[in-house]
Design an enzyme around this catalytic site. Structure first.
Site, PDB file in Angstrom:
ATOM      1  N   LYS A  78       0.834  -1.194   0.000  1.00  0.00           N
ATOM      2  CA  LYS A  78       0.000   0.000   0.000  1.00  0.00           C
ATOM      3  C   LYS A  78       0.875   1.253   0.000  1.00  0.00           C
ATOM      4  O   LYS A  78       1.877   1.316   0.726  1.00  0.00           O
ATOM      5  CB  LYS A  78      -0.910  -0.028   1.236  1.00  0.00           C
ATOM      6  N   SER A 152      -9.388   2.203   2.489  1.00  0.00           N
ATOM      7  CA  SER A 152      -8.398   2.853   1.662  1.00  0.00           C
ATOM      8  C   SER A 152      -7.378   1.902   1.041  1.00  0.00           C
ATOM      9  O   SER A 152      -6.615   2.304   0.167  1.00  0.00           O
ATOM     10  CB  SER A 152      -7.647   3.900   2.501  1.00  0.00           C
ATOM     11  N   SER A 176     -10.096   0.124   6.753  1.00  0.00           N
ATOM     12  CA  SER A 176      -9.419   0.209   5.458  1.00  0.00           C
ATOM     13  C   SER A 176      -8.837  -1.094   4.947  1.00  0.00           C
ATOM     14  O   SER A 176      -8.427  -1.171   3.787  1.00  0.00           O
ATOM     15  CB  SER A 176      -8.324   1.266   5.515  1.00  0.00           C
TER      16      SER A 176
END
Length: 449
Positions: A78, A152, A176
């Site tokens: 990420k 996210s 997330s």
């Protein structure tokens, strides 16, 4: 090519350790799949093709190859976690494009275990919202590219669900990990504090955010989590019957839950009851103020993250979010709101060991330029979709999303398991039972379709 794309991390690592396949071959096959499909999916901000192949050769030459738990496994990271030699843009034009001097501790642990970082995945700006889109692209759900992959950690989830990598690293401050995992048919665990190192003093978002895996099987979840945590999470020899509460009501007042998600919970509860667990309906005593508490922490965390950035380069929804949060930072730092919530919910978890809920309240929003839309529209869309995740960041208790069934569209459905502090192993055992009793499809059909 040996058709390694789409196989589990455990299968790949076993084959590499046994020298049935070279790490370069595995990585090259996944890079080819990324090149073929990611233009439609939008999982990656940066693909490290040449660097990944070179690192695969380094893994192959390691003297300890036969002992590496993730030998030759391609992994996506990420884009809010530092990867040595790459910029960490965190989804924003306001962040620095300078390359990181060192790996984040979680990335370093994956590499030490033999994993190869093939790229950095798309996130919403500063990882604030539950849809992944922005100046670096839009991450779409491989099961239905007209829909967002969630956020996210949406790029990381999309990469795994599309078979571009077998595992990805993400984090979870208000859901997330669990939100995109539920949308994309993956299994994930948000651990409790201290299980996986945060890598920064005090943790992220006042200690609410935790790092964790996005994978397709419980076996891979155990494998990656053990590497990240530095300790094993093997299955119990004889899993004990658990006292499981089943809750269908949204924790946030006024948010409805669609039928496919409540149906999934009822069916999962029936399977667990049939397996010998003590299952009964019981709703946690969520306070009416929970929505306000969550909003204060969510916005305050964003306010802290914007410090030192050129706010003129931030999108409007992020600026509004941060401006609202500035007035809450001081009170949120005390931790009083979180402690009150823990005190209210602790008796419930004394009576029940595990809570089973829907993972989401409805299917993912349409993919599109949510970063260009108004702040309130974004907040309402996020809240309507994912009311079940924030309470467990506020309490700090472990929670996971487990695929279970499908939506009418054919996209995955999911349930959430929540446990007391320190019960990550219990949740993993229950997830493994659900996987055995109700197997899920590992990856989406051909993303080009």
């Amino acid at each position: 090519m040996g058709n390694w794309a789409g196989r589990s991390a455990a299968e790949i690592a076993d084959a590499v350790r046994a020298k049935r396949v070279a790490p370069r071959e595995v990585v090259a096959e996944h890079l080819a799949r990324i090149e073929r499909y990611d233009g439609r999916i939008g999982a990656f901000r940066k693909v490290r093709a040449q660097a990944a192949l070179a690192e695969a050769d380094e893994v192959c030459s390691r003297a300890d190859l036969a002992e590496l738990p993730l030998a030759g496994v391609p992994v996506a990271v990420k884009d809010n976690l530092a990867v040595r030699g790459e910029s960490t843009r965190n989804g924003s034009a306001a962040t620095s494009d300078a390359p990181a001097a060192e790996d984040h501790v979680t990335v370093a642990r994956l590499r030490a275990a033999g994993a190869v970082v093939v790229g950095l995945t798309n996130v919403p700006e500063l990882c604030v919202f539950g849809t992944t889109d922005g100046v670096y692209g839009t991450a779409r759900n491989p099961w239905d590219p007209s829909r967002t992959a969630g956020g996210s950690s949406g790029g990381s989830a999309a990469a795994v669900a599309a078979g571009l990598v077998p595992m990805a690293l993400g984090n979870d401050g208000m859901g997330s990990l669990r939100i995109p995992a539920a949308h994309c048919g993956l299994v994930t665990l948000k651990p409790g504090p201290g299980v996986v190192p945060a890598g920064v003093d005090g943790g992220y978002w006042f200690g609410m955010a935790e790092h964790g895996p996005l994978v397709t099987t419980v076996q891979d979840l155990r494998l990656m989590l053990a590497v990240l945590a530095g300790t094993g999470f093997g299955p119990a020899a004889r899993p004990s019957p658990r006292r499981i509460a089943v809750a269908l009501r949204s924790p946030l007042a006024g948010v409805g839950v669609s039928r496919p998600y409540t149906t999934a919970v009822r069916q999962a509860a029936g399977l667990l009851a049939g397996a010998g667990h003590r299952v009964r309906r019981a709703e946690p005593p969520y306070p009416l103020s929970l929505g306000v508490t969550a909003l204060r922490h969510w916005t305050a965390g964003t306010s802290v993250d914007t410090e030192g950035l050129d706010r003129a380069l931030l999108t409007r929804r992020t600026r509004v979010h941060a401006a609202l949060g500035r007035r809450f930072v001081r009170s949120v730092r005390t931790g009083d709101g979180r402690e009150r919530l823990r005190a209210r919910l602790t008796p419930f978890f004394t009576e029940h060991e595990v809570l089973l809920t829907p993972a989401l309240a409805r299917r993912s929003p349409q993919a599109g330029p949510w970063h260009e839309r108004g702040w309130l529209r974004n907040v309402l869309a996020n809240t309507a979709c994912s009311p079940f995740t924030p309470p467990w960041n506020l309490t700090g208790w472990p929670a996971m999303s487990v695929p279970f069934g499908t939506l009418p569209s054919g996209a995955p459905c999911a349930v959430q398991l929540v446990g007391r502090p320190g019960t990550e192993a219990v949740l993993l055992d229950l997830a493994a039972e659900l996987e055995r009793l109700h197997p899920w499809q590992r990856t989406a059909p051909d993303p080009a379709c």
